[in-house]
Design an enzyme around this catalytic site. Structure first.
Site, PDB file in Angstrom:
ATOM      1  CD  GLU A 157       0.519   1.993   2.904  1.00  0.00           C
ATOM      2  OE1 GLU A 157      -0.300   1.110   3.165  1.00  0.00           O
ATOM      3  OE2 GLU A 157       0.270   3.205   2.969  1.00  0.00           O
ATOM      4  CG  HIS A 159       1.227   9.840  11.512  1.00  0.00           C
ATOM      5  ND1 HIS A 159       0.269   9.337  12.346  1.00  0.00           N
ATOM      6  CD2 HIS A 159       0.761   9.688  10.255  1.00  0.00           C
ATOM      7  CE1 HIS A 159      -0.759   8.912  11.630  1.00  0.00           C
ATOM      8  NE2 HIS A 159      -0.484   9.114  10.356  1.00  0.00           N
TER       9      HIS A 159
END
Lengths: 434, 408
Positions: free
Chosen positions: B144, B213
């Protein structure tokens, strides 16, 4: 005679003084016929330069001008780099480089300008006209100059915070540099960036980044854009030996290799990541090998001709085969920044040793003098000129005003949403954003 | 334009109840476009062709197949022929917006993990790789930090990348790039570079996805100068905001929600965008202003039903623009109702609600009859257990209680 003069005019653009003196030189082969024998050309030029200082012409020189134009000859001169290149996963380019008097003198001038600029910045910092962080590039000028010589303005360069000289090499002016360092309006980033944020969009210089290593993914993004738009240009993403240990570098290299991007990662290895020597920070200081699957080249970063050769080679390689790593073995005389004396983690002897043996400007000076491309006095004159230029720019920058208060709120957003902006107490410092 | 919303499920307030009952009576036909009765709890939607769309990441949901297939299919078929526009799910709306922008401007490209050949983990980029090729829809490795950096570098030259974080939480790895480079380069270069990037991804508390998450990054990103943040909540504004974000010269972070991807709505056929800085009036009212965004909009609307039955008239505004706040719409509402309740999903400390409270107090203090109430998620990592997870986020019952308290 007039024919020779006009021929001379047509083929050269003297950057300093009129060539009146040269027109009198019967033997000066400033525009020799293309000679298949380089030795002959060199011999001719040597003969010509020695004739310049011949007694026949001395009285005339004093009559016409005290300053003599130096060589703007473009006959190729063949030289060898200081050391051969070391390659990883590729064929090293040849040690033999082609240059010319013109080019060598340009190198000398550019590097002298950069050196002078950095020393002047040092004084300005100590005089508290430059604040914050100031990372100086003196000692490393050959990398900036050699790289620029191998590139066009379509190629992109992105570097970290030691960016003053790279900015200059890309076409920045001294005024922009000093004004930005002093936080004035005429700075390249309007005084809002500072030492670590120099950018020049029209010559594809993308800065200027304070966070170590963060510019390498940006650089690979630039290469991606070049591939996307089919520019046939490359991106040079520079980083230091300290940043070479950042994970995002390897991430970016992986993606660049996967997508075949024309990215060249250049490690400016000055052997110290601030106060930490490379052997203490990196298990494997062979930075050019760290690409593993990506080829690499180790270059003597203090030899501007080697740098130029390596960058030319890298550009060709990257356009065909994807990313390549260049490791420039270089050295910085100053500490990491102005707040670092630079002597607590290395000895003064080491610094003076490098300065005596490997200094890039001295190397070019010796080359020029040994090939009689200019006299010592001429080189000193160049240095004096450069010094004056720098002083003038500083004086001009000192006169420049600081940014307006409303500038605080401009350029936060592009087309700032058409709103008005207030200061903290909501009374002062209004700016109507475009 | 009337919109028909299919009730996607009930029993949001029932903790740990795995059964869903689709009640066709719950689907509401309303003349007001954005009025919706949506529970937002279930996201298992059965489409008219019989396939079931489930969150691919949530394996638990696969055990919870909904039962009322026939009813849904019938009403879907009946509605699609008579009304203008076309019906689609929120992720399809995002896909449509993205596709239209990619067709319109060759500079738009998409980068992210599994966006290309896989079609996107939430199918937002499905089919794009086949259509536009590998150079415009780029499958990145799991990196990322660097691919966000690459997107920003590409944006500096004029490309318009859309960077997807598979889950918003993963973008924390790219925080440096987003904060320092994305947000600040326009400023530190004195205006030389614009960064027309869109960073998007699903966030929010899902169905027992665990703490890492279920992150809400709007609170972390809100201080970054130079970026804009928007949160979509319906297919209509999802498509509109996606298109506007791509066309904007500023870097925009588009917050989607894991549980909202399967909302169905009828949207116009023609090209439209939603203003990035504007809030959406969901339900005009008189008594109290409820400010909300993303998934909490549906909890609020469910609470609104109860409140209406109890005689209250809440004004519900979906603020949509998280940075900068649309203080114009909000201010007008405050001036009308004099009471504000903020319902958000991010955490209490340093959240969007906290900033909004400060902004409203600073600007509209004279118009307030009562202190601003802010309902946010608890300041805890989201637990796995379903019962605990329910309590972490704001539930409609709490909203009703808060309004009653506010309107005393």
């Amino acid at each position: 005679m007039p024919t020779l003069l006009s021929a001379w005019f047509n083929s050269h653009q003297p950057n300093l003084h009129p060539p009146s003196f040269y027109s009198l030189s019967l033997f000066r082969s400033s525009h020799p016929p293309p000679s298949p024998n380089p030795t002959l050309a060199m011999a001719l030029s040597r003969f010509a330069s020695s004739s310049r200082s011949g007694s026949l012409l001395k009285p005339l020189s004093s009559a016409i001008s005290l300053r003599r134009p130096i060589s703007t000859d473009t006959t190729p001169i063949t030289l060898e780099t200081s050391v051969p290149f070391t390659a990883h996963q590729c064929e090293a380019p040849s040690r033999t480089v082609q240059t010319s008097a013109n080019e060598l003198l340009t190198f000398f001038r550019d590097m002298a300008l950069m050196r002078r600029m950095e020393i002047a910045a040092d004084s300005l910092y100590k005089a508290k006209l430059i604040r914050g962080f100031c990372h100086l590039y003196d000692g490393q000028e050959a990398v900036a100059v050699g790289m620029e010589a191998a590139l066009t303005k379509k190629d992109c360069i992105i570097t970290a915070y030691r960016d003053h000289c790279t900015f200059m090499a890309r076409g920045g002016t001294l005024l922009e540099v000093f004004a930005e360092l002093m936080g004035r309006q005429a700075g390249c980033s309007r005084g809002k960036g500072g030492s670590m944020h120099f950018y020049k969009k029209d010559s594809n210089f993308y800065g200027g980044h304070g966070i170590v290593g963060a510019q390498v993914p940006l650089g690979c993004g630039l290469a991606f854009a070049q591939k996307y738009s089919k520019d046939e240009a490359v991106t040079f993403a520079l980083y230091g030996d300290g940043a070479a240990n950042q994970g995002q570098l390897f991430e970016a290299l992986n993606i660049s290799a996967l997508w075949d991007l024309p990215a060249i990662l250049v490690c400016e290895n000055n052997h110290y990541g601030m106060g930490t020597a490379e052997w203490r920070a990196a298990k494997s200081p062979a930075y050019y090998k760290r690409g593993d699957y990506a080829p690499g080249l180790k270059v003597d970063g203090m030899d501007v001709l080697a740098v130029k050769q390596a960058c030319t080679f890298a550009k060709e390689h990257a356009l065909k085969n994807g990313p390549i790593i260049l490791e420039m073995d270089t050295y910085r005389y100053h500490g990491h920044s102005m707040s670092d004396p630079g002597s607590t983690y290395r000895t003064r002897d080491e610094i003076t040793g490098v300065r005596q043996e490997r200094d890039p400007i001295e190397r070019i000076r010796k080359l020029i003098l040994s090939h009689d491309l200019a006299t010592e006095k001429e080189l000193k004159d160049i240095e004096k000129e450069v010094r004056k230029e720098v002083d003038d720019a500083i004086a001009q920058a000192k006169e420049n005003p600081v940014p307006e208060s409303s500038e605080l709120f401009t350029n936060v957003y592009a087309k700032g949403l058409g709103v008005e902006s207030f200061g903290a107490d909501r009374k002062e410092v209004r700016a109507t954003l475009p | 334009m009337a919109a028909i919303f299919q009730g996607v499920g009930a029993a949001a307030a029932l903790p740990s109840s795995p059964s869903y009952s689709f009640d066709s009576n719950k689907s509401v036909f309303s003349p007001r476009r954005s009025f919706s009765v949506r529970k937002g709890a279930s996201f298992a939607v059965v489409r008219s062709d019989g396939t079931v769309n489930l969150n691919p990441k949530d394996r638990r949901a696969q055990l919870l197949i909904s039962n009322a297939v026939a009813t849904k299919a019938d009403s879907a078929a009946a509605s699609s022929s008579s009304k203008p526009g076309h019906e689609l799910l929120l992720f399809e709306a995002l896909l449509e917006g993205l596709e239209e922008e990619m067709e319109r401007d060759p500079h738009v490209c998409v980068m992210g993990e599994d966006v290309g050949h896989y079609g996107g983990s939430y199918k937002v980029t499905k089919g794009l790789a086949k259509k536009f090729g590998d150079l415009r829809v780029l499958d990145t490795p799991i990196a990322e930090n660097s691919f966000t950096g690459m997107g920003i570098g590409a944006a500096m030259t004029g490309l318009r990348p859309v960077v997807e974080g598979m889950n918003m939480g993963f973008l924390l790895l790219a925080f440096n790039q987003i904060s320092n480079n994305c947000g600040m380069l326009h400023y530190t270069s004195g205006g030389q570079f614009t960064i027309p990037i869109v960073i998007r991804g699903p966030g929010g508390v899902g169905r027992q996805l665990g703490a890492e998450h279920s992150q809400r990054l709007e609170s972390y990103f809100q201080s970054i100068p130079g970026i804009q943040m928007v949160a979509c909540s319906t297919p209509y504004n999802a498509k509109g905001l996606m298109k506007a974000a791509i066309r904007s010269e500023n870097p925009v972070i588009l917050f989607e929600h894991v549980l909202l991807y399967n909302l169905k709505e009828r949207i116009p056929d023609e090209d439209y965008i939603c203003n990035l800085e504007e809030a959406e009036m969901v339900r005009p009212g008189e008594h109290v202003t409820i400010l909300t965004y993303s998934r909490m909009r549906y909890h609020v609307m469910q609470a609104a039903k109860t409140l209406v039955n109890k005689g209250y008239d809440p004004e519900v505004i979906d603020i949509r623009s998280l940075k900068p706040f649309d203080l114009f719409t909000i201010g007008n509402s405050v001036k009308k109702t004099h009471r504000v309740l903020i319902v958000e999903e991010c955490m209490r400390t340093g959240g969007i609600g906290a900033s909004l409270t400060a902004a409203i107090t600073e600007n509209f203090n004279d118009y307030l009859d009562a202190p601003i109430m802010c309902l946010s998620s608890q300041d805890v990592p989201t637990p796995y257990a379903g019962t605990l997870e329910e309590v972490t986020v704001v539930q409609p019952a709490q909203i009703v209680t808060a309004v009653e308290q506010l309107c005393q």
